[in-house]
Scaffold this motif. Structure first.
Motif, mmCIF file in Angstrom:
data_model
loop_
_atom_site.group_PDB
_atom_site.id
_atom_site.type_symbol
_atom_site.label_atom_id
_atom_site.label_comp_id
_atom_site.label_asym_id
_atom_site.label_seq_id
_atom_site.Cartn_x
_atom_site.Cartn_y
_atom_site.Cartn_z
ATOM 1 N N LEU A 274 48.803 52.751 49.525
ATOM 2 C CA LEU A 274 49.005 51.387 49.983
ATOM 3 C C LEU A 274 48.380 50.493 48.925
ATOM 4 O O LEU A 274 47.163 50.530 48.708
ATOM 5 C CB LEU A 274 48.339 51.174 51.345
ATOM 6 C CG LEU A 274 48.396 49.769 51.918
ATOM 7 C CD1 LEU A 274 49.831 49.269 52.043
ATOM 8 C CD2 LEU A 274 47.679 49.717 53.258
ATOM 9 N N GLU A 275 49.224 49.722 48.237
ATOM 10 C CA GLU A 275 48.770 48.889 47.132
ATOM 11 C C GLU A 275 48.900 47.419 47.502
ATOM 12 O O GLU A 275 49.907 47.001 48.073
ATOM 13 C CB GLU A 275 49.607 49.173 45.896
ATOM 14 C CG GLU A 275 49.538 50.626 45.457
ATOM 15 C CD GLU A 275 50.588 50.957 44.435
ATOM 16 O OE1 GLU A 275 50.316 50.786 43.234
ATOM 17 O OE2 GLU A 275 51.693 51.375 44.836
ATOM 18 N N PHE A 276 47.877 46.642 47.154
ATOM 19 C CA PHE A 276 47.864 45.207 47.426
ATOM 20 C C PHE A 276 47.742 44.439 46.123
ATOM 21 O O PHE A 276 47.104 44.893 45.174
ATOM 22 C CB PHE A 276 46.659 44.833 48.294
ATOM 23 C CG PHE A 276 46.674 45.425 49.668
ATOM 24 C CD1 PHE A 276 47.440 44.857 50.677
ATOM 25 C CD2 PHE A 276 45.914 46.534 49.958
ATOM 26 C CE1 PHE A 276 47.445 45.393 51.942
ATOM 27 C CE2 PHE A 276 45.910 47.086 51.231
ATOM 28 C CZ PHE A 276 46.678 46.511 52.229
ATOM 29 N N THR B 146 44.094 43.313 42.262
ATOM 30 C CA THR B 146 44.741 44.437 42.923
ATOM 31 C C THR B 146 43.722 45.307 43.640
ATOM 32 O O THR B 146 42.535 45.299 43.312
ATOM 33 C CB THR B 146 45.508 45.318 41.908
ATOM 34 O OG1 THR B 146 44.591 45.829 40.953
ATOM 35 C CG2 THR B 146 46.619 44.537 41.223
ATOM 36 N N ALA B 147 44.212 46.045 44.614
ATOM 37 C CA ALA B 147 43.420 47.032 45.346
ATOM 38 C C ALA B 147 44.389 48.075 45.870
ATOM 39 O O ALA B 147 45.559 47.780 46.126
ATOM 40 C CB ALA B 147 42.660 46.389 46.494
ATOM 41 N N ARG C 180 40.487 52.147 45.705
ATOM 42 C CA ARG C 180 40.496 52.074 44.245
ATOM 43 C C ARG C 180 40.885 50.658 43.821
ATOM 44 O O ARG C 180 41.557 49.958 44.579
ATOM 45 C CB ARG C 180 41.532 53.044 43.677
ATOM 46 C CG ARG C 180 41.364 54.480 44.088
ATOM 47 C CD ARG C 180 42.533 55.295 43.578
ATOM 48 N NE ARG C 180 42.428 56.675 43.968
ATOM 49 C CZ ARG C 180 43.476 57.467 44.148
ATOM 50 N NH1 ARG C 180 44.700 57.005 43.973
ATOM 51 N NH2 ARG C 180 43.304 58.723 44.503
ATOM 52 N N PRO C 181 40.551 50.270 42.604
ATOM 53 C CA PRO C 181 40.990 48.955 42.130
ATOM 54 C C PRO C 181 42.504 48.916 41.860
ATOM 55 O O PRO C 181 43.130 47.865 41.964
ATOM 56 C CB PRO C 181 40.187 48.723 40.858
ATOM 57 C CG PRO C 181 39.749 50.083 40.418
ATOM 58 C CD PRO C 181 39.662 50.931 41.655
ATOM 59 N N MET D 1 37.853 49.996 57.850
ATOM 60 C CA MET D 1 36.804 49.923 56.825
ATOM 61 C C MET D 1 37.415 49.887 55.418
ATOM 62 O O MET D 1 36.959 49.151 54.554
ATOM 63 C CB MET D 1 35.860 51.119 56.948
ATOM 64 C CG MET D 1 35.110 51.196 58.247
ATOM 65 S SD MET D 1 33.771 50.013 58.354
ATOM 66 C CE MET D 1 32.638 50.690 57.173
ATOM 67 N N ALA D 2 38.449 50.681 55.199
ATOM 68 C CA ALA D 2 39.120 50.683 53.899
ATOM 69 C C ALA D 2 39.795 49.338 53.644
ATOM 70 O O ALA D 2 39.754 48.808 52.532
ATOM 71 C CB ALA D 2 40.146 51.814 53.832
ATOM 72 N N LEU D 3 40.397 48.758 54.688
ATOM 73 C CA LEU D 3 41.022 47.442 54.537
ATOM 74 C C LEU D 3 39.984 46.374 54.226
ATOM 75 O O LEU D 3 40.238 45.463 53.431
ATOM 76 C CB LEU D 3 41.796 47.075 55.800
ATOM 77 C CG LEU D 3 43.083 47.857 56.046
ATOM 78 C CD1 LEU D 3 43.653 47.522 57.421
ATOM 79 C CD2 LEU D 3 44.110 47.571 54.949
ATOM 80 N N ASP D 4 38.809 46.451 54.845
ATOM 81 C CA ASP D 4 37.732 45.502 54.550
ATOM 82 C C ASP D 4 37.372 45.542 53.066
ATOM 83 O O ASP D 4 37.209 44.502 52.427
ATOM 84 C CB ASP D 4 36.484 45.814 55.381
ATOM 85 C CG ASP D 4 36.585 45.400 56.827
ATOM 86 O OD1 ASP D 4 37.540 44.682 57.193
ATOM 87 O OD2 ASP D 4 35.713 45.806 57.610
ATOM 88 N N HIS D 5 37.237 46.749 52.528
ATOM 89 C CA HIS D 5 36.874 46.899 51.115
ATOM 90 C C HIS D 5 38.001 46.390 50.213
ATOM 91 O O HIS D 5 37.752 45.696 49.227
ATOM 92 C CB HIS D 5 36.549 48.357 50.823
ATOM 93 C CG HIS D 5 35.892 48.559 49.493
ATOM 94 N ND1 HIS D 5 35.217 49.708 49.183
ATOM 95 C CD2 HIS D 5 35.803 47.795 48.380
ATOM 96 C CE1 HIS D 5 34.749 49.635 47.944
ATOM 97 N NE2 HIS D 5 35.105 48.479 47.437
ATOM 98 N N ALA D 6 39.242 46.722 50.539
ATOM 99 C CA ALA D 6 40.380 46.250 49.748
ATOM 100 C C ALA D 6 40.432 44.718 49.752
ATOM 101 O O ALA D 6 40.660 44.093 48.707
ATOM 102 C CB ALA D 6 41.678 46.838 50.285
ATOM 103 N N ALA D 7 40.219 44.122 50.915
ATOM 104 C CA ALA D 7 40.233 42.662 51.023
ATOM 105 C C ALA D 7 39.129 42.047 50.165
ATOM 106 O O ALA D 7 39.330 41.020 49.509
ATOM 107 C CB ALA D 7 40.081 42.243 52.482
#
Length: 89
Positions: free
Chosen positions: A22-24, A30-31, A46-47, A62-68
């Motif tokens: 899942l890439e943002f 980017t995340a 990952r970045p 938790m992963a979404l929090d870090h990506a955000a």
């Protein structure tokens, strides 16, 4: 592959032979969140999709929090493609 967009943030979900990704992207930042293809392992943040792992999480939230945080946005603003909604343990 599936995609979603909201508030200037784009999300792309895809699968490789080894991972669910899942890439943002937002404002040039980017995340990525990765999980093994079977969908039962911890999530890796990952970045970028092929970047070095920054942290591992059991929960998708938790992963979404870090990506955000990497994107400089609120986790509530992240669009999630339908195919990625079941990521996490």
């Amino acid at each position: 592959m599936s995609t979603a967009e909201a508030d200037g943030i784009s999300a792309r979900y895809r699968e490789t032979d080894e991972e669910r990704l899942l890439e943002f992207e937002a404002d040039g930042r980017t995340a990525a969140i990765a999980q093994n293809i079977e969908g039962y392992a911890m999530l890796k943040v990952r970045p970028t999709a092929d970047g070095d792992e920054l942290e591992r999480y059991y929960g998708f939230d938790m992963a979404l929090d870090h990506a955000a945080e990497l994107l400089g946005v609120s986790p509530n603003d992240l669009p999630i493609p339908e195919d990625a909604e079941d990521m996490g343990m």
